[in-house]
Design an enzyme around this catalytic site. Structure first.
Site, PDB file in Angstrom:
ATOM      1  N   GLU A   1      11.278   9.764   8.592  1.00 40.11           N
ATOM      2  CA  GLU A   1      10.148  10.636   8.911  1.00 40.11           C
ATOM      3  C   GLU A   1       8.823   9.875   8.953  1.00 40.11           C
ATOM      4  O   GLU A   1       7.946  10.169   9.775  1.00 40.11           O
ATOM      5  CB  GLU A   1      10.047  11.768   7.881  1.00 40.11           C
ATOM      6  CG  GLU A   1       8.929  12.764   8.149  1.00 40.11           C
ATOM      7  CD  GLU A   1       9.154  13.552   9.436  1.00 40.11           C
ATOM      8  OE1 GLU A   1       8.288  13.472  10.324  1.00 40.11           O
ATOM      9  OE2 GLU A   1      10.181  14.225   9.541  1.00 40.11           O
TER      10      GLU A   1
ATOM     11  N   GLY B   1      -2.148   5.386   6.731  1.00 38.61           N
ATOM     12  CA  GLY B   1      -2.795   5.312   5.434  1.00 38.61           C
ATOM     13  C   GLY B   1      -1.808   5.552   4.314  1.00 38.61           C
ATOM     14  O   GLY B   1      -0.714   6.088   4.501  1.00 38.61           O
TER      15      GLY B   1
ATOM     16  N   ALA C   1      11.022  -3.901  -5.415  1.00 39.15           N
ATOM     17  CA  ALA C   1      11.000  -5.314  -5.019  1.00 39.15           C
ATOM     18  C   ALA C   1       9.645  -5.646  -4.422  1.00 39.15           C
ATOM     19  O   ALA C   1       9.118  -4.911  -3.589  1.00 39.15           O
ATOM     20  CB  ALA C   1      12.102  -5.606  -3.999  1.00 39.15           C
TER      21      ALA C   1
ATOM     22  N   GLY D   1       2.743   9.195  10.582  1.00 34.88           N
ATOM     23  CA  GLY D   1       2.356   9.328   9.184  1.00 34.88           C
ATOM     24  C   GLY D   1       2.707  10.659   8.572  1.00 34.88           C
ATOM     25  O   GLY D   1       3.874  11.023   8.431  1.00 34.88           O
TER      26      GLY D   1
ATOM     27  N   THR E   1       0.819  -1.211   0.000  1.00 36.62           N
ATOM     28  CA  THR E   1       0.000   0.000   0.000  1.00 36.62           C
ATOM     29  C   THR E   1       0.855   1.263   0.000  1.00 36.62           C
ATOM     30  O   THR E   1       0.659   2.166  -0.825  1.00 36.62           O
ATOM     31  CB  THR E   1      -0.920   0.006   1.235  1.00 36.62           C
ATOM     32  OG1 THR E   1      -1.787  -1.134   1.173  1.00 36.62           O
ATOM     33  CG2 THR E   1      -1.763   1.258   1.279  1.00 36.62           C
ATOM     34  N   VAL E   2       1.841   1.328   0.907  1.00 37.80           N
ATOM     35  CA  VAL E   2       2.678   2.531   1.000  1.00 37.80           C
ATOM     36  C   VAL E   2       3.608   2.642  -0.201  1.00 37.80           C
ATOM     37  O   VAL E   2       3.755   3.715  -0.791  1.00 37.80           O
ATOM     38  CB  VAL E   2       3.476   2.542   2.315  1.00 37.80           C
ATOM     39  CG1 VAL E   2       4.443   3.719   2.344  1.00 37.80           C
ATOM     40  CG2 VAL E   2       2.538   2.605   3.508  1.00 37.80           C
TER      41      VAL E   2
ATOM     42  N   LYS F   1       8.885   1.602  12.136  1.00 40.11           N
ATOM     43  CA  LYS F   1       9.148   1.957  13.536  1.00 40.11           C
ATOM     44  C   LYS F   1       9.590   0.763  14.366  1.00 40.11           C
ATOM     45  O   LYS F   1      10.406   0.893  15.280  1.00 40.11           O
ATOM     46  CB  LYS F   1       7.941   2.620  14.185  1.00 40.11           C
ATOM     47  CG  LYS F   1       6.672   1.791  14.263  1.00 40.11           C
ATOM     48  CD  LYS F   1       5.821   1.949  13.040  1.00 40.11           C
ATOM     49  CE  LYS F   1       4.521   1.169  13.127  1.00 40.11           C
ATOM     50  NZ  LYS F   1       3.737   1.327  11.880  1.00 40.11           N
TER      51      LYS F   1
ATOM     52  N   LYS G   1       6.713   3.574  18.201  1.00 35.37           N
ATOM     53  CA  LYS G   1       6.836   4.971  17.784  1.00 35.37           C
ATOM     54  C   LYS G   1       7.370   5.840  18.926  1.00 35.37           C
ATOM     55  O   LYS G   1       8.167   6.757  18.695  1.00 35.37           O
ATOM     56  CB  LYS G   1       5.476   5.480  17.307  1.00 35.37           C
ATOM     57  CG  LYS G   1       4.976   4.770  16.055  1.00 35.37           C
ATOM     58  CD  LYS G   1       3.533   5.114  15.746  1.00 35.37           C
ATOM     59  CE  LYS G   1       3.048   4.384  14.512  1.00 35.37           C
ATOM     60  NZ  LYS G   1       1.603   4.603  14.254  1.00 35.37           N
TER      61      LYS G   1
ATOM     62  N   ILE H   1       2.356  13.677   9.693  1.00 36.39           N
ATOM     63  CA  ILE H   1       2.775  14.773  10.571  1.00 36.39           C
ATOM     64  C   ILE H   1       4.300  14.830  10.586  1.00 36.39           C
ATOM     65  O   ILE H   1       4.951  13.843  10.921  1.00 36.39           O
ATOM     66  CB  ILE H   1       2.266  14.563  12.009  1.00 36.39           C
ATOM     67  CG1 ILE H   1       0.738  14.444  12.040  1.00 36.39           C
ATOM     68  CG2 ILE H   1       2.723  15.697  12.913  1.00 36.39           C
ATOM     69  CD1 ILE H   1       0.181  14.086  13.399  1.00 36.39           C
TER      70      ILE H   1
END
Length: 441
Positions: A132, A307, A46, A137, A16-17, A108, A208, A139
């Protein structure tokens, strides 16, 4: 006019990311190249399953099933580790750092478990690690701590760092539905995984918190050295009684440092937070972080915490920073705990006796004379002073639900108190403990 330098980027992980990063970086690439003065090439990605259909289509010759081949490819100056987990992700990150690449990671758990090893490898071999996207996410909290607030010492950082838990608690308040019902909806909507324990038991937030503690104070705090509690035992009665007292309930990471004693403590737990605090109004899947520095005072950061798009935005921010580093040769600012940072003596963990606060205790007891006196005696034995007692609802026949709040106490005393309360014959089930977050700002 000379041809702009081309910087090649490899993605390890194309879920997804990863797909969000590829899609949004391609869309913004022309503008970013104009700002950076270099060409950006998404060279390879990959994947775990070469045959799997994906939302974002990329040329077949750019896909591989071998993440380590990307990590070890000398033509790829930037490697994005978006695999997740701590096994292959660690191998990929170490391999890329050992050849001096810049690694961008959203992981994380990897940082929490292996951060010291990764940063030492980067230092030794001339690589860099940017992360980051690993916390909150979209922020930019890591940039804020490392760059914008660099003049500060941080006495307190607390925040909502898990969108799944915040979504569940928000809907419980708004709809009056029980935890189990909202959790089932969260799974159906994709906000919670099939195995929700990483989120709802507090471990994702703890990972986190470990990253934020390192950035702010230069030490890695493992999760087994934290208080880590989740939201599964929160009931409608807790939410309603908290509201009557002027509080909302949020799952918070809390990082506090006493500079005079040079002690640090990191904890994750559901917290009663005063309704007037900004974070009490951060709802749904949003995250929020409050940072108190000795120069700037308190600043607050709110935004989407998870997300595809929010996390991709943070990853791309790091990719742009990495490209700027490669184009100019200028490194990112040093951070506490890194070998190039001349920090003072690192803090030690504060003992439980030094972690003070007020507490909320809910317990189910036998409905018989003298029970409250027994409870008060146990609390007095540990020097825990009762501030209020409420019997908010009719429990099962023969039982009574009691909610108590305390005056200022400490973690050691309250733990001993709860252990003794649970042993009373009149106590039907183990008491629930929540912290009251009277945060100074």
């Amino acid at each position: 006019m000379s041809t702009p330098k081309t910087i090649k980027i490899g993605l390890c992980g194309f879920g997804t990311v990863g797909q969000g990063v590829w899609q949004h970086l391609e869309r913004a690439r022309t503008d970013l190249e104009a700002r950076l003065g270099v060409k950006l090439e998404l060279a390879r990605a990959a994947v775990r399953d070469l045959k799997r259909a994906r939302d974002v289509a990329i040329p077949a010759d750019k896909i591989t099933g071998d993440a380590l081949s990307i990590a070890n490819d000398p033509s790829l100056a930037i490697v994005c580790e978006l695999i997740g987990g701590t096994t292959l992700a660690r191998e990929v990150t170490l391999a890329a750092l050992k050849r001096g690449a810049i690694v961008v990671s959203a992981n994380k758990a990897l940082l929490c478990d292996h951060g010291a090893e990764l940063f030492e490898t980067a230092r030794k071999h001339g690589g860099q690690l940017l992360f980051e996207a690993s916390v909150a996410g979209g922020i930019p909290i890591i940039k804020a701590l490392r760059e914008g607030l660099v003049a500060n010492r941080f006495t307190q950082i607390y925040g909502i760092l898990n969108g799944t838990c915040n979504y569940i608690l928000t809907r419980m308040v708004q709809e009056g539905a029980p935890y189990a019902t909202i959790l089932a909806d969260a799974k159906r909507l994709g906000y919670a995984e099939a195995d929700e324990s990483l989120d709802v038991d507090g471990w994702d937030t703890a990972h986190k918190a470990s990253v934020l503690a390192f950035l702010a104070h230069g030490v890695w705090i493992k999760t087994d050295k934290m208080i880590v509690e989740g939201i599964a035992k929160i009931t409608q009665a807790d939410l309603k009684h908290a509201a009557a007292l002027g509080y909302g309930i949020k799952l918070l990471a809390v990082i506090t440092r006493d500079f005079a004693a040079n002690q640090l403590f990191v904890r994750v737990h559901p917290t009663l937070i005063p309704e007037e605090r900004v974070l009490a109004s951060v709802n749904g899947v949003f995250n929020g972080v409050s940072v108190t520095g000795d120069v700037v005072g308190t600043t607050t950061y709110i935004g989407r915490g998870a997300g595809r798009d929010a996390t991709a935005s943070a990853v791309i921010s790091d990719i742009v920073d990495a490209a700027a580093i490669l184009a100019t040769g200028k490194a990112v600012p040093s951070i506490p705990g890194s070998s190039s940072y001349a920090s003072s003596q690192p803090p030690s963990l504060a003992p439980l006796e030094k972690i003070t606060g007020r507490y909320y205790v809910r317990t189910l007891v036998k409905d018989e004379p003298g029970v409250l006196a027994q409870i008060a005696t146990v609390m007095a034995n540990h020097k825990v002073s009762i501030a209020s007692v409420t019997q908010p609802e009719v429990a099962e026949e023969g039982t009574a639900s009691l909610i108590l709040t305390t005056h200022l106490s400490n973690e050691h005393a309250i733990r001993e108190t709860l252990a003794d309360l649970a042993r009373l014959p009149s106590v039907v089930e183990a008491p629930l403990l929540l912290r009251i977050g009277d945060f100074a700002e």
